[in-house]
Motif scaffolding. Structure first.
Motif, short mmCIF file in Angstrom:
data_model
loop_
_atom_site.label_atom_id
_atom_site.label_comp_id
_atom_site.label_asym_id
_atom_site.label_seq_id
_atom_site.Cartn_x
_atom_site.Cartn_y
_atom_site.Cartn_z
N GLN A 113 19.64 -16.27 10.73
CA GLN A 113 19.13 -14.90 10.79
C GLN A 113 17.92 -14.77 9.86
O GLN A 113 18.03 -14.96 8.66
CB GLN A 113 20.21 -13.91 10.38
CG GLN A 113 19.76 -12.47 10.36
CD GLN A 113 20.87 -11.54 9.88
OE1 GLN A 113 22.02 -11.97 9.71
NE2 GLN A 113 20.53 -10.29 9.65
N VAL A 114 16.78 -14.46 10.45
CA VAL A 114 15.56 -14.34 9.65
C VAL A 114 15.57 -13.04 8.85
O VAL A 114 15.91 -11.98 9.37
CB VAL A 114 14.32 -14.39 10.56
CG1 VAL A 114 13.06 -14.11 9.76
CG2 VAL A 114 14.23 -15.74 11.26
N GLN A 115 15.20 -13.18 7.59
CA GLN A 115 15.06 -12.00 6.74
C GLN A 115 13.75 -12.06 5.99
O GLN A 115 13.39 -13.10 5.44
CB GLN A 115 16.21 -11.92 5.73
CG GLN A 115 17.49 -11.32 6.29
CD GLN A 115 18.46 -10.94 5.20
OE1 GLN A 115 18.71 -11.70 4.27
NE2 GLN A 115 19.02 -9.74 5.30
N LEU A 116 13.05 -10.94 5.97
CA LEU A 116 11.86 -10.77 5.15
C LEU A 116 12.13 -9.57 4.25
O LEU A 116 12.37 -8.47 4.75
CB LEU A 116 10.63 -10.51 6.02
CG LEU A 116 10.29 -11.57 7.06
CD1 LEU A 116 9.10 -11.12 7.90
CD2 LEU A 116 10.01 -12.91 6.42
N VAL A 117 12.09 -9.80 2.95
CA VAL A 117 12.43 -8.74 2.01
C VAL A 117 11.25 -8.50 1.08
O VAL A 117 10.88 -9.36 0.28
CB VAL A 117 13.68 -9.11 1.20
CG1 VAL A 117 14.03 -7.98 0.23
CG2 VAL A 117 14.86 -9.39 2.14
N GLU A 118 10.67 -7.29 1.19
CA GLU A 118 9.53 -6.93 0.35
C GLU A 118 10.01 -6.29 -0.94
O GLU A 118 11.07 -5.66 -0.99
CB GLU A 118 8.60 -5.95 1.07
CG GLU A 118 8.04 -6.41 2.38
CD GLU A 118 8.81 -5.85 3.56
OE1 GLU A 118 8.22 -5.69 4.64
OE2 GLU A 118 10.01 -5.57 3.39
N SER A 119 9.18 -6.42 -1.96
CA SER A 119 9.41 -5.74 -3.23
C SER A 119 8.09 -5.57 -3.94
O SER A 119 7.09 -6.18 -3.55
CB SER A 119 10.40 -6.52 -4.10
OG SER A 119 9.89 -7.80 -4.39
N GLY A 120 8.09 -4.73 -4.97
CA GLY A 120 6.90 -4.59 -5.81
C GLY A 120 6.10 -3.32 -5.61
O GLY A 120 5.12 -3.10 -6.33
N GLY A 121 6.49 -2.50 -4.66
CA GLY A 121 5.78 -1.25 -4.47
C GLY A 121 6.04 -0.27 -5.60
O GLY A 121 6.88 -0.50 -6.47
N GLY A 122 5.28 0.83 -5.59
CA GLY A 122 5.47 1.84 -6.62
C GLY A 122 4.31 2.82 -6.66
O GLY A 122 3.49 2.87 -5.75
N LEU A 123 4.29 3.58 -7.74
CA LEU A 123 3.24 4.59 -7.96
C LEU A 123 2.27 4.05 -9.00
O LEU A 123 2.69 3.59 -10.07
CB LEU A 123 3.89 5.89 -8.45
CG LEU A 123 2.95 7.00 -8.89
CD1 LEU A 123 2.10 7.49 -7.72
CD2 LEU A 123 3.75 8.15 -9.49
N VAL A 124 0.99 4.14 -8.69
CA VAL A 124 -0.04 3.64 -9.60
C VAL A 124 -1.25 4.56 -9.53
O VAL A 124 -1.50 5.19 -8.50
CB VAL A 124 -0.41 2.18 -9.24
CG1 VAL A 124 -1.06 2.09 -7.88
CG2 VAL A 124 -1.29 1.55 -10.31
N GLN A 125 -2.00 4.63 -10.61
CA GLN A 125 -3.21 5.43 -10.61
C GLN A 125 -4.35 4.67 -9.94
O GLN A 125 -4.35 3.43 -9.90
CB GLN A 125 -3.61 5.79 -12.04
CG GLN A 125 -2.72 6.83 -12.68
CD GLN A 125 -3.25 7.30 -14.03
OE1 GLN A 125 -3.99 6.59 -14.69
NE2 GLN A 125 -2.88 8.51 -14.41
N ALA A 126 -5.30 5.42 -9.44
CA ALA A 126 -6.48 4.80 -8.84
C ALA A 126 -7.14 3.85 -9.84
O ALA A 126 -7.24 4.16 -11.03
CB ALA A 126 -7.48 5.87 -8.40
N GLY A 127 -7.54 2.69 -9.34
CA GLY A 127 -8.11 1.65 -10.20
C GLY A 127 -7.09 0.66 -10.71
O GLY A 127 -7.46 -0.38 -11.28
N GLY A 128 -5.82 0.98 -10.54
CA GLY A 128 -4.76 0.11 -11.03
C GLY A 128 -4.44 -1.02 -10.07
O GLY A 128 -5.10 -1.20 -9.03
N SER A 129 -3.40 -1.80 -10.42
CA SER A 129 -3.01 -2.98 -9.65
C SER A 129 -1.52 -2.99 -9.39
O SER A 129 -0.73 -2.44 -10.18
CB SER A 129 -3.39 -4.26 -10.41
OG SER A 129 -4.78 -4.34 -10.63
N LEU A 130 -1.16 -3.63 -8.30
CA LEU A 130 0.24 -3.91 -7.98
C LEU A 130 0.30 -5.28 -7.31
O LEU A 130 -0.67 -5.70 -6.67
CB LEU A 130 0.82 -2.88 -7.01
CG LEU A 130 1.23 -1.50 -7.54
CD1 LEU A 130 1.64 -0.61 -6.39
CD2 LEU A 130 2.35 -1.61 -8.56
N ARG A 131 1.45 -5.95 -7.44
CA ARG A 131 1.67 -7.18 -6.70
C ARG A 131 2.92 -7.03 -5.85
O ARG A 131 4.01 -6.80 -6.39
CB ARG A 131 1.81 -8.39 -7.62
CG ARG A 131 1.83 -9.70 -6.84
CD ARG A 131 1.87 -10.94 -7.70
NE ARG A 131 3.21 -11.24 -8.17
CZ ARG A 131 3.62 -12.46 -8.50
NH1 ARG A 131 2.79 -13.48 -8.41
NH2 ARG A 131 4.87 -12.65 -8.94
#
Length: 124
Positions: free
Chosen positions: A1-19
């Motif tokens: 059974q294939v699974q793709l699990v995302e993580s790392g989202g959130g709230l950030v101010q303009a100009g910021g970074s997320l992975r």
């Protein structure tokens, strides 16, 4: 059974970074391309970035080129999306997906497997 699990989202101010991370399991993905798509409220799902699992070749939408970087870690079976200099228009639910590498990976319809999505919100 294939699974793709995302993580790392959130709230950030303009100009910021997320992975964002996408952990893949359930099959071998050597002949696949991994894509990151995003969907904002009231809009269609759109391609953001893609990477071929075997060679590491990458492609980006013009709207994210120069700000986002897609990469993969074969040992961990994980794909990443480094997002820098984020803008309010990047706000969306971000999805990881997998498609056979022979298909055109800019298109939603090319992808066989999808994750559940992770929300990214960029405040101004």
């Amino acid at each position: 059974q294939v699974q793709l699990v995302e993580s790392g989202g959130g709230l950030v101010q303009a100009g910021g970074s997320l992975r964002l991370s996408c952990a893949a399991s359930g099959r071998t993905f050597g002949s696949y391309v991994m894509g990151w798509f995003r969907q904002a409220p009231g809009k269609e799902r759109e391609f953001a970035a893609g990477i071929t699992w075997s060679s590491g070749s990458t492609a980006y939408a013009d709207s994210v080129k120069g700000r986002f970087t897609i990469s993969r870690d074969n040992a961990k079976n994980t794909v990443y999306l480094q997002m820098n200099n984020l803008k309010p228009e990047d706000t969306a639910n971000y999805y990881c997906a997998a498609a056979p590498a022979y298909r055109n990976y800019y298109y939603v319809a090319s992808y066989d497997y999808w994750g559940q999505g992770t929300q990214v919100t960029v405040s101004s």
